[in-house]
Design an enzyme around this catalytic site. Structure first.
Site, PDB file in Angstrom:
ATOM      1  N   HIS A  57      -2.441   5.618  -3.377  1.00 18.49           N
ATOM      2  CA  HIS A  57      -2.660   4.101  -3.352  1.00 18.49           C
ATOM      3  C   HIS A  57      -4.152   3.736  -2.197  1.00 18.49           C
ATOM      4  O   HIS A  57      -3.528   3.103  -1.613  1.00 18.49           O
ATOM      5  CB  HIS A  57      -2.268   3.199  -2.849  1.00 18.49           C
ATOM      6  CG  HIS A  57      -2.201   1.927  -3.441  1.00 18.49           C
ATOM      7  ND1 HIS A  57      -0.742   0.998  -4.191  1.00 18.49           N
ATOM      8  CD2 HIS A  57      -2.939   1.290  -3.160  1.00 18.49           C
ATOM      9  CE1 HIS A  57      -1.824   0.098  -4.164  1.00 18.49           C
ATOM     10  NE2 HIS A  57      -3.048  -0.049  -4.038  1.00 18.49           N
TER      11      HIS A  57
ATOM     12  N   ASP B 126      -2.764   1.879   0.791  1.00 18.37           N
ATOM     13  CA  ASP B 126      -3.097   1.068   0.593  1.00 18.37           C
ATOM     14  C   ASP B 126      -4.429   0.522   1.266  1.00 18.37           C
ATOM     15  O   ASP B 126      -4.656  -0.595   0.852  1.00 18.37           O
ATOM     16  CB  ASP B 126      -2.262  -0.696  -0.118  1.00 18.37           C
ATOM     17  CG  ASP B 126      -2.738  -2.052  -0.817  1.00 18.37           C
ATOM     18  OD1 ASP B 126      -3.252  -1.542  -1.631  1.00 18.37           O
ATOM     19  OD2 ASP B 126      -1.635  -2.435  -0.794  1.00 18.37           O
TER      20      ASP B 126
END
Lengths: 443, 327
Positions: free
Chosen positions: A63, A323
Site C-alpha cells: 500500500h 500507506d
C-alpha cells in the site's frame, strides 16, 4: 557478475531459516545459500561483508501512493521507489488515486515502464471501478494481464452493496483480491480525526469506529453470500485496519474460513489520537493541530492501538503496509481540517516495527520480518517475492538489527517530508537493499 | 505507551505573548492579567495611548463577529496601536490565499501581532507557527475562545465580590456554573469548562444528547452533565446560556418548539429554580429561543457587563502581547 553476501544472519520467514549463511548471487538470482564460509570464492566475485547484519528477503509494501501520473510535485515513481529502497522495500504496490485515476491498462503499463526509473519493483493496483467513482467496474481481466496484482478504490471506498458485490465476484473470477479502504464516507463528511474525547476537546469533527467497522462487516457479509450463492471464493483485503472492532470482525470471519486478509500501518501501532492534542510540559499546547498527524484512517485510541498490536501478534493481521502518502509542505501547512490526509512511511516502517513490535512487545525478529516479507507476498500472491531461495530473484535487504538512531526526515529520498517521525528513535538501520542482485540503496 | 513525539524540536515555537488556548495561562498569569486590566481601565487616556503607541496590530477575521472584533479593535486603539482589519470577504482569502501566506504578508506589512478569528479549529496554531508573531485566538471553529473565558471569569469575579484577591484553585470553591445549550459547537463552552474548574468551580453542562455528547466530560475532571435544565438551574450560581449555532449544525435538525420547552431560560423558570443566579450569555443572543427578553434585560443579567469586561480584558491581552504583561 557474481556477488557473495558473506557472514550475514539470514532470516527467511518463508523457510523459517535463521542462521549464519553466505549467499551467492549470480546474474541477479540467488545461486547458492550455504553455511557461512563454505562457498568457494571465484575470482572477480564482489564480496559484501554482512557480518553483524541481518539478511532478509526484500520487504514488500502492499500500500503506497507514488503519485505518478499527475501529482509529481508530491512524489514520482523514481523518488518514491528510492524511498522504498532506503526503507528496505524491494516491491511496492501502487494505489490508483493518481491523476488521472489508474483505471486502465495504459496507465497500469505506463507505471511499470522502465522510463519511470523505478529502483524497486512497482506493482500497480488499479481502481476497482472506473475513475474510482463506485459505479462501473473496470476490466479486471485486462488489468491483470497488464500487471495488476489487486484492484482497489483506495480513499474512495466502494459504498454501494451491489457494486461491491459485483467487484468481489468479478475479482474472484479473475483471481484478484479486492483491496478495500473501509470507511463509510457518508458518516465521515467534514471529519479530520478519530471521534472521541480528544476530538471533542479539540473541536474537530470525528470519524467514528463504526464508520470503519460497518464497511468491514458489510464486506464480510457480501463475501459469505457470494461463497454460498455463487460458489466462488472472493478475496477481500482490508487495508490499514485501525479499530479494535474491525479487527474483531476480521478475526471472526477468518475463523469461519473466508478468504480475508488485512494490513496494519506502522503509525496505527505507534501513535494515538492524543498526538494531535499533545502538549509539552505544563499547559504548553504549542505542538497541537500538527497536520503531520493527520491521515485516514485516523490515529485512534490507546485501546485500538493495543488491538492492532494484538492482531499483529496473533496472526489476524497478515502484513504491515505503510500507506506511504507524500504531500508537499504547502499542502500540509494549512489548518488541520483543510490539510490532506496521509504521511510518508516507507523509510520508517522497519524502525517502528522493530522498536515497537520486536522490542516492546516481544515479537520475534522472524515474525516481525514475516509481516514485511512472506506475509504480504502471500496476500497478493506475488510469485518470486518474499523469500530467499535458490533460483529466486535476489531481492534482499541487509540491516543492522540493534542500531537505534533518530530518523531524519530532511535526508529522506521521498520528495515530501510529511512524517510525524522526524527525530524519533528507530530501531534497525537499513544498510543495503538489493533488487535482482543490484544495490539500489547502500549506506 | 504510544510513542512520544519530539515536537518542540521540530515545530516552530510559538511567540511569547500569544494566547491560543486558555490552558496556556497559569492562574498566576491570569491574576496579573486581571490586575493589568484594572490598571489600564483606570489609566488616563493620554497615558494609556502610550502603551502601544505606534505598534501595528492586524485583525484577521474569517468569520463574522461584532463583539469580539470591535472590542479587540477598540482595545488596541485605546492603547495607541494602529489596527487593520482583514476579513475573508474582500481580501485575497477569497482568491484562495492560504492562512500561512496571509499571515506572512501581514507580517511583511509591519503587523507585530495578529488577532485571529477562524471557522477552523486549531487555525491559530498554524498562524503562530507560520508567522512567529504573537497570535491572539479570537475564536477558532468549535475549539476555543480564550478571551471570552477570561472576560466571563472577570464578570463573575466582580459580580460575586471576588475580584480583589489573587486567583488560586479555591477562588471559585462552592460556585456552580451551568452552561446550557449547544455545547458541541461552542468554543465558549470549551474554554470556560476548561478554565473554571481550575479555580475550584463546578461546571454543569446541560443540553440534549445531540448537542452535548458524553465526550464533553473529557474537557475537565470538574465537569458534570445534567440533562434536566430545571435540575441544572437549581444548582446554578451562574447560569450561562448558549446560542444554537445553526451555521455549524450540518444537517442536524433541532425542533425549536421542543428546545424552547426544555431549555429556554425564561422568567418563570428563573424565578422558580434560580432566583439569585447570575445570568450570562456570550452573545449573539437569539431572543425567544434560548433566552427570553425579560431575562436577557433583567436584573440578574450580566450580559452588558460581559461586553464591557471584554474590552478591558482584551486591552490587557494586547498589552501583554507587546509588553510581556508588565504594568
Amino acid at each position: 557478475m557474481k556477488t557473495l553476501l558473506k557472514n550475514g544472519r539470514l532470516i527467511d520467514p518463508a523457510s523459517k531459516t535463521d542462521a549464519l549463511h553466505d549467499i551467492l548471487i549470480d546474474n541477479g538470482m540467488v545461486a547458492a545459500i550455504e553455511k557461512a564460509k563454505s562457498i568457494k570464492m571465484e575470482k572477480g566475485t564482489e564480496v559484501i561483508d554482512c557480518a553483524g547484519l541481518v539478511v532478509s528477503p526484500g520487504f514488500i509494501d502492499l500500500h503506497v501512493h507514488l503519485r505518478e501520473p499527475g501529482q509529481t510535485h508530491k512524489e514520482t515513481i523514481r523518488t518514491g521507489t528510492m524511498a522504498a529502497a532506503a526503507g528496505g522495500f524491494t516491491t511496492v504496490c501502487a494505489m490508483p488515486n493518481t491523476t488521472p485515476v489508474n483505471d486502465s491498462t495504459e496507465i497500469t503499463e505506463w507505471m511499470q515502464h522502465a522510463d519511470r526509473g523505478a529502483s524497486v519493483h512497482v506493482l500497480p493496483v488499479p481502481s476497482a471501478t472506473v475513475c474510482s467513482m463506485g459505479e462501473k467496474l473496470t476490466d479486471y481481466a485486462a488489468l491483470k494481464r497488464a500487471g495488476a496484482v489487486a484492484v482497489s478504490d483506495d480513499g474512495k471506498p466502494i459504498l454501494g452493496d451491489s457494486i461491491m458485490r459485483a467487484a468481489l465476484v468479478l475479482a474472484a473470477k479473475n483471481n484478484l483480491p479486492v483491496s478495500q479502504h473501509a470507511e463509510d464516507t457518508r458518516l465521515t463528511g467534514g471529519c479530520s480525526m478519530h471521534a472521541g474525547d480528544v476530538s471533542f476537546r479539540l473541536g474537530l469533527r470525528g470519524m467514528t469506529v463504526e464508520a470503519e467497522s460497518s464497511i468491514v462487516e458489510r464486506d464480510i457479509r457480501l463475501c459469505e453470500e457470494i461463497e454460498r450463492k455463487e460458489k466462488l471464493r472472493p478475496h477481500l483485503h482490508v487495508q490499514h485496519v485501525s479499530t479494535e472492532r474491525a479487527l474483531d470482525a476480521i478475526r471472526a470471519a477468518k475463523k469461519r474460513g473466508l478468504h480475508l486478509t488485512c494490513e496494519v500501518a506502522p503509525h496505527h501501532f505507534a501513535l494515538t489520537d492524543e498526538a494531535i492534542a499533545e502538549s509539552g510540559a505544563g499547559h504548553n499546547t504549542q505542538g497541537a493541530y500538527d497536520s503531520r498527524f493527520k491521515m485516514n484512517p485516523p490515529l485512534r485510541t490507546e485501546s485500538d492501538r493495543q488491538a492492532c498490536i494484538a492482531g499483529l501478534l496473533d496472526g489476524t493481521v497478515d502484513c504491515i503496509a505503510t500507506d506511504h502518502a507524500p504531500h508537499a509542505h504547502h499542502e500540509k501547512n494549512v489548518e488541520f481540517e483543510r490539510a490532506p490526509n496521509g504521511i510518508t512511511g516507507l523509510e520508517t516502517a522497519l524502525g517502528l516495527a522493530l522498536r515497537i513490535l520486536h522490542m516492546q512487545h516481544g515479537m520475534s525478529l522472524m515474525d516481525t520480518l514475516r509481516l514485511l516479507t512472506s506475509g504480504p507476498s502471500q496476500v497478493f500472491s506475488l510469485a518470486g517475492t518474499g523469500r530467499c531461495a535458490i533460483g529466486q530473484a535476489a531481492d534482499l535487504t541487509l540491516f543492522e538489527p540493534a542500531t537505534v538512531y533518530p530518523y531524519n526526515a530532511n535526508t529522506s529520498f521521498s520528495k515530501s517530508r510529511n512524517t510525524p517521525f522526524h527525530d524519533i528513535a528507530m530501531q534497525g538501520r537499513i544498510r543495503r537493499t538489493l533488487v535482482r542482485g543490484k544495490s539500489v540503496f547502500n549506506m | 505507551m504510544p510513542l512520544r513525539t519530539a515536537k518542540p524540536k521540530t515545530v516552530n515555537t510559538i511567540a511569547a505573548g500569544s494566547l491560543l488556548s486558555i490552558n496556556d495561562l497559569s492562574l498566576d498569569e491570569i491574576s496579573s492579567l486581571f490586575s493589568l486590566a484594572t490598571q489600564l481601565e483606570a489609566m488616563p487616556h493620554v497615558k494609556r495611548v502610550k502603551r502601544l503607541d505606534g505598534h501595528k496590530i492586524a485583525l484577521l477575521f474569517y468569520e463574522s463577529s461584532t463583539r469580539t472584533r470591535t472590542s479587540f479593535e477598540l482595545a488596541a486603539k485605546s492603547l495607541g496601536a494602529m489596527t487593520t482589519l482583514v476579513s475573508d470577504k474582500s481580501s485575497s482569502i477569497e482568491k484562495g490565499e492560504s492562512l500561512h501566506d496571509t499571515g506572512v504578508t501581514l507580517r511583511a506589512l509591519g503587523a507585530e501581532a495578529i488577532i485571529l478569528r477562524s471557522n477552523l479549529s486549531g487555525a491559530p496554531w498554524v498562524l503562530a507557527r507560520s508567522t512567529q508573531l504573537p497570535v491572539l485566538n479570537a475564536g477558532d471553529g468549535m475549539h476555543e475562545h480564550p478571551s471570552q473565558a477570561l472576560l466571563d471569569l472577570r464578570t463573575m469575579l466582580v459580580r460575586l465580590g471576588l475580584a480583589k484577591k489573587a486567583l488560586n484553585e479555591k477562588t471559585l470553591r462552592g460556585v456552580t456554573i451551568t452552561i446550557t445549550g449547544d455545547i458541541l459547537h461552542s468554543r465558549v463552552a470549551r474554554s470556560n469548562a476548561m478554565l473554571l474548574p481550575r479555580l475550584g468551580a463546578r461546571v454543569v453542562l446541560c443540553g440534549p444528547e445531540a448537542l452535548l455528547p458524553e465526550q464533553a466530560l473529557a474537557l475537565s475532571p470538574g465537569v458534570t452533565i445534567e440533562r434536566d435544565f430545571n435540575r441544572a438551574l437549581s444548582q446554578a450560581t451562574v447560569a450561562m446560556m448558549l446560542r444554537i449555532q445553526r451555521e455549524r449544525l450540518v444537517g442536524m435538525e433541532i425542533d425549536a418548539a421542543q428546545y424552547i420547552d426544555c431549555y429556554q431560560l425564561n422568567t418563570e423558570r428563573l424565578a422558580a429554580f434560580a432566583p439569585k443566579a447570575l445570568v450570562m450569555h456570550p452573545g449573539p443572543m437569539v431572543r425567544g429561543m434560548e433566552i427570553d427578553s425579560a431575562v436577557a434585560d433583567g436584573p440578574q443579567s450580566a450580559v452588558q457587563e460581559q461586553v464591557h469586561h471584554g474590552l478591558v480584558v482584551r486591552m490587557a491581552l494586547l498589552d501583554r502581547a507587546f509588553n510581556g504583561g508588565r504594568a
